[in-house]
Design a protein around this motif. Structure first.
Motif, short mmCIF file in Angstrom:
data_model
loop_
_atom_site.label_atom_id
_atom_site.label_comp_id
_atom_site.label_asym_id
_atom_site.label_seq_id
_atom_site.Cartn_x
_atom_site.Cartn_y
_atom_site.Cartn_z
N ARG A 1 0.75 -1.25 -0.03
CA ARG A 1 0.08 -0.25 0.13
C ARG A 1 1.01 1.30 0.11
O ARG A 1 0.26 2.46 0.44
CB ARG A 1 -1.05 -0.02 1.17
N ASN B 1 -2.63 -13.88 7.68
CA ASN B 1 -3.00 -12.68 8.25
C ASN B 1 -2.06 -12.58 9.43
O ASN B 1 -2.29 -11.19 9.85
CB ASN B 1 -4.64 -12.73 8.74
N THR C 1 -3.72 -7.10 8.21
CA THR C 1 -4.67 -6.67 7.07
C THR C 1 -4.92 -5.28 7.01
O THR C 1 -5.34 -4.76 6.03
CB THR C 1 -6.02 -7.46 7.28
N ARG D 1 -2.47 -5.99 1.71
CA ARG D 1 -3.31 -6.77 1.30
C ARG D 1 -2.73 -8.01 0.62
O ARG D 1 -1.92 -7.71 -0.49
CB ARG D 1 -4.23 -5.92 0.24
N THR E 1 -3.11 -11.38 -1.65
CA THR E 1 -4.02 -11.94 -2.75
C THR E 1 -3.63 -13.15 -3.30
O THR E 1 -2.27 -13.23 -3.70
CB THR E 1 -4.24 -10.94 -4.04
#
Length: 809
Positions: A460, A581, A586, A590, A592
């Motif tokens: 992020r 996690n 979280t 993120r 995926t």
């Protein structure tokens, strides 16, 4: 009377209709010649699915994940002079193939060497040529980066990874490339006396696509030959066989052209449509010809027999083809594009098959001579009469045994269905005896599989990857994956940095690790992406850049895994998620999961759920058709019970036999229901048509229907069963299962419709008598005693012709 008028139109304009149908078929044959094979592997999942969108985003950032073909060998003489030089040459030959973008193998492995003058790590070939020495072998084995990636140090297994151009993989040229690699590897193995193993998605996809193409031609030919043989044994007439083949071949051409017109390609499912058209089209011909011959045997008038054939069988064939089309067409309402294509093409062409049969059969038959006595002797076949007499006795004198046997079958079905499991594998359809499957097992044992799974970690923030905290988390994720026996060696930016750390400290194996906060400033320049004038730049950059995006915000962890099946894969990923996690908060990261393995899991889920829903929808639509046809809820129940029980029994047998619910086996139920209900409709419509003739005597009408319709039901049942059994010889286990399971269901449906259905009609005799008497005008619309006025139908020329032929006779 509508069907009589339609018969008059067909016969009056027979020449024009034949010419029009011939012209359309010729044009569509040209279109059909343009059909292409599909090499797409992920069409089972909807385009708007979040997992699919994530996969597309991954491919846009990092490229294809399923374009690696692997070659493996297990031997103790790998580093012997002759073997290694031959392996070196094999690697060079494969790299020279135009579509091959890169080859990673022991001969092409590089070591990173620290260059303090440029502050870069230069990649140097460990084995500069085909020669090998003990020092070079020790150097190679001292590099942990390659352990578990290019070789298994405990078993002596070695791997060569070949990256192929994705554009070639999505084109017909992939076959030549894969065959070239396979031939080169096989020749090397033959010379050295070792078995070479090949696997990877490019190989698996190519093998499946080529098998589809071969089996499409083979099954089409076998279905034509087999049905032609059964037709000849049935009718003893080359004319009947020839006309029937014209009808089904026209249907095959139209169906193949439909695939091209709609912009589709041949897949494992759509490749089944042409043989299915043959199998479904032949019963149309049998019922039409059987009615034509039985009518001609009554009064000897060919044209009136053709008119009666259209009148009596037109409505029947319309509804039977409609229900069959529903059985396939409901796939259009699933979320799987490959199922929608299959359902749409099959549904449309089954309806078109009705038009083809209705137009071609009476028009072509009108040009041929009257049937000879030998062509109608099957109507008095002793064996068939004996079988029908046995059915008659069972229905009228042993109904408790029929009900008891049905209850036993239901009990077996319930017991078996409790053992049904839903699971699918990426190589589900490849037989376990196949070299492709055995080679995949080799890689799963030696390197923990070759199926790609990708994990993306979004920090992020730009350049968020190169922080010690994030690198430590990535390493923890890699260790978590490596601890699972289902996964091979994970690759990420951390492995590249560890490799660089080892090189920075002079190749010491103990330094294959992440740097600490004091070492990072010193090693950072060696990880720079800067290129110096006159130099090739930092080769370590290529390794690192393939595991992060251009902004260094998203890190990629790639791992190969075993083909453990959709059920175990879902459970494995669910068990990993909480631990992942805990590693990645979280709120800040993120994570995926994507890649071909994930898309396969989602695709299988969509297909299986879609097929289950389509079965329910098919039952609902067929219920509507039956309700419109018979206008009675009790008749509706009578019609459904003999068809749902065979489906339940087949599901029970699957459970008892250990056959899993997967895309190919779930397909059986919807297809079989659409076809099996045809028998019920033909039986009940014939029962309805005969009822007024016997003054609404239910028992007499049931007996008459068994003997009149039973003959056609048995012969068409044999054709359908034999037609689907052809698929049992497929090279795909899923197609085999589709063949024998559908055949089993059709056998049970045929027996059920000839025994349980009439038994239920007799059980409800009083209610049916009242219902029929109240609707006498409706039930007597197509009464046989009504004469056919050829002049009124505009067929006066045939009236004169029949008079002349009758005088000559």
């Amino acid at each position: 009377m509508i069907w009589q008028r339609l018969a008059g139109i067909l016969l009056k304009y027979r020449l024009w209709l034949i010419l029009i149908m011939g012209g359309i078929t010729a044009c569509l044959a040209y279109v059909a010649s343009k059909v292409e094979l599909s090499y797409d592997f992920v069409k089972a999942i909807p385009a708007n699915d979040p997992d699919y969108l994530a996969y597309l985003s991954f491919k846009q950032q990092f490229g294809e994940d399923g374009n690696l073909l692997v070659v493996g060998v297990q031997t103790e003489k790998f580093f012997e002079k002759d073997f290694f030089s031959g392996y070196y040459e094999l690697s060079r030959q494969i790299r020279a193939i135009p579509a091959v973008q890169d080859v990673l193998s022991v001969p092409t492995a590089v070591n990173l060497v620290r260059d303090d003058s440029t502050h870069q790590l230069e990649a140097v070939r460990i084995f500069p040529g085909p020669s090998v020495s003990d020092s070079l072998i020790r150097l190679f084995r001292s590099l942990p980066f390659y352990q578990g990636l290019l070789y298994n140090p405990g078993t002596g297994a070695y791997l060569m990874a070949i990256r192929i151009d994705k554009n070639v993989l999505n084109s017909p040229g992939r076959t030549a490339v894969v065959n070239r690699i396979s031939e080169d590897a096989a020749n090397f193995g033959k010379v050295m006396g070792v078995r070479m193993r090949l696997s990877g998605l490019p190989l698996i996809r190519t093998v499946m696509a080529d098998k589809v193409a071969r089996e499409l031609k083979l099954f089409l030919l076998l279905s034509l030959v087999l049905t032609a043989l059964i037709l000849f044994l049935f009718f003893r007439s080359l004319i009947a066989v020839g006309i029937s083949l014209v009808v089904v071949l026209t249907g095959v051409i139209w169906s193949t052209a439909t695939i091209v017109i709609l912009g589709y390609k041949i897949t494992l499912l759509t490749g089944l449509i042409p043989p299915l058209i043959v199998v479904i089209g032949i019963p149309n011909c049998v019922y039409f010809l059987n009615k034509y011959h039985s009518q001609f045997a009554l009064h000897g008038n060919k044209i009136k027999s053709l008119v009666r054939m259209v009148e009596r069988m037109g409505i029947v064939t319309l509804f039977t083809n409609l229900t069959a089309a529903i059985g396939f067409g409901v796939f259009c309402y699933t979320n799987s594009s490959v199922l929608r294509e299959f359902g749409f093409v099959a549904g449309i062409n089954i309806l078109l098959l009705f038009v083809i049969s209705l137009v071609l059969l009476p028009t072509i038959l009108s040009y041929f001579p009257e049937p000879e006595v030998k062509h109608t002797t099957y109507l008095e076949n002793r064996l068939m009469l004996w079988i029908l007499a046995g059915i008659d006795r069972a229905v009228f004198h042993h109904r408790p045994w029929i009900y008891g046997g049905t209850l036993v079958l239901i009990g077996v079905a319930v017991l078996g269905m409790m053992k049904l499991n839903t699971v699918a594998f990426i190589v589900d359809d490849i037989p376990h005896s196949s070299p492709v499957y055995q080679d995949l097992e080799f890689f799963q044992q030696q390197f923990n599989g070759v199926m790609p799974l990708e994990i993306l970690v979004n920090t992020r923030r730009r350049s968020g990857i190169f922080s010690l905290k994030l690198l430590g988390k990535l390493d923890s994720l890699s260790q978590l994956l490596a601890s699972k026996p289902q996964f091979g060696k994970p690759l990420s930016v951390t492995e590249g940095i560890k490799f660089a750390m080892q090189a920075y400290y002079g190749g010491n194996q103990a330094d294959y690790r992440l740097p600490n906060e004091f070492e990072l400033p010193f090693i950072a320049p060696y990880l720079s992406t800067r290129k110096e004038p006159g130099r090739n730049g930092s080769q370590i950059n290529e390794l690192l850049s393939s595991f992060m995006d251009s902004t260094r915000q998203i890190a990629r962890v790639s791992v190969n895994m075993k083909d453990i099946g959709s059920r175990d894969l879902a459970a494995l990923l669910s068990s990993l998620q909480p631990r992942v996690n805990r590693i990645f908060d979280t709120a800040r990261y993120r994570v995926t999961f994507t890649g071909t393995s994930m898309i396969f899991l989602e695709g299988s889920r969509y297909i299986i759920h879609g097929l289950k829903e389509s079965i329910l929808l098919a039952v609902l639509l067929i219920l509507c058709c039956m309700l419109y046809l018979f206008r009675s809820w009790k008749m509706l129940a009578i019609a459904l019970v003999p068809n749902l029980i065979p489906l339940a029994v087949t599901a029970g047998i699957m459970g008892l036999a250990g056959v899993h619910l997967k895309p190919s086996t779930v397909l059986v139920f919807s297809v079989a229901l659409g076809i099996a209900i045809d028998v019920t409709i033909r039986f009940l419509i014939n029962f309805r048509q005969e009822l007024p003739r016997f003054r609404y005597d239910i028992s007499a009408t049931v007996r008459r229907t068994i003997h009149e319709t039973g003959l056609s039901i048995v012969f068409t049942g044999l054709i359908l069963i034999a037609g689907f059994l052809i698929f049992s010889f497929s090279g795909f286990e899923g197609t085999r299962a589709l063949g024998w399971l559908t055949s089993l269901t059709l056998v049970l449906a045929m027996v059920s419709n000839l025994t349980l259905l009439p038994a239920l009609l007799l059980w409800m005799e009083r209610h049916l008598w009242k219902k029929a008497s109240a609707q006498e005008p409706l039930w007597s619309v197509m009464e046989d005693e009504m004469d056919i006025d050829l002049d009124r139908l505009g067929l006066h020329q045939f009236n004169q012709q029949e008079g002349q032929e009758g005088g000559s006779r």
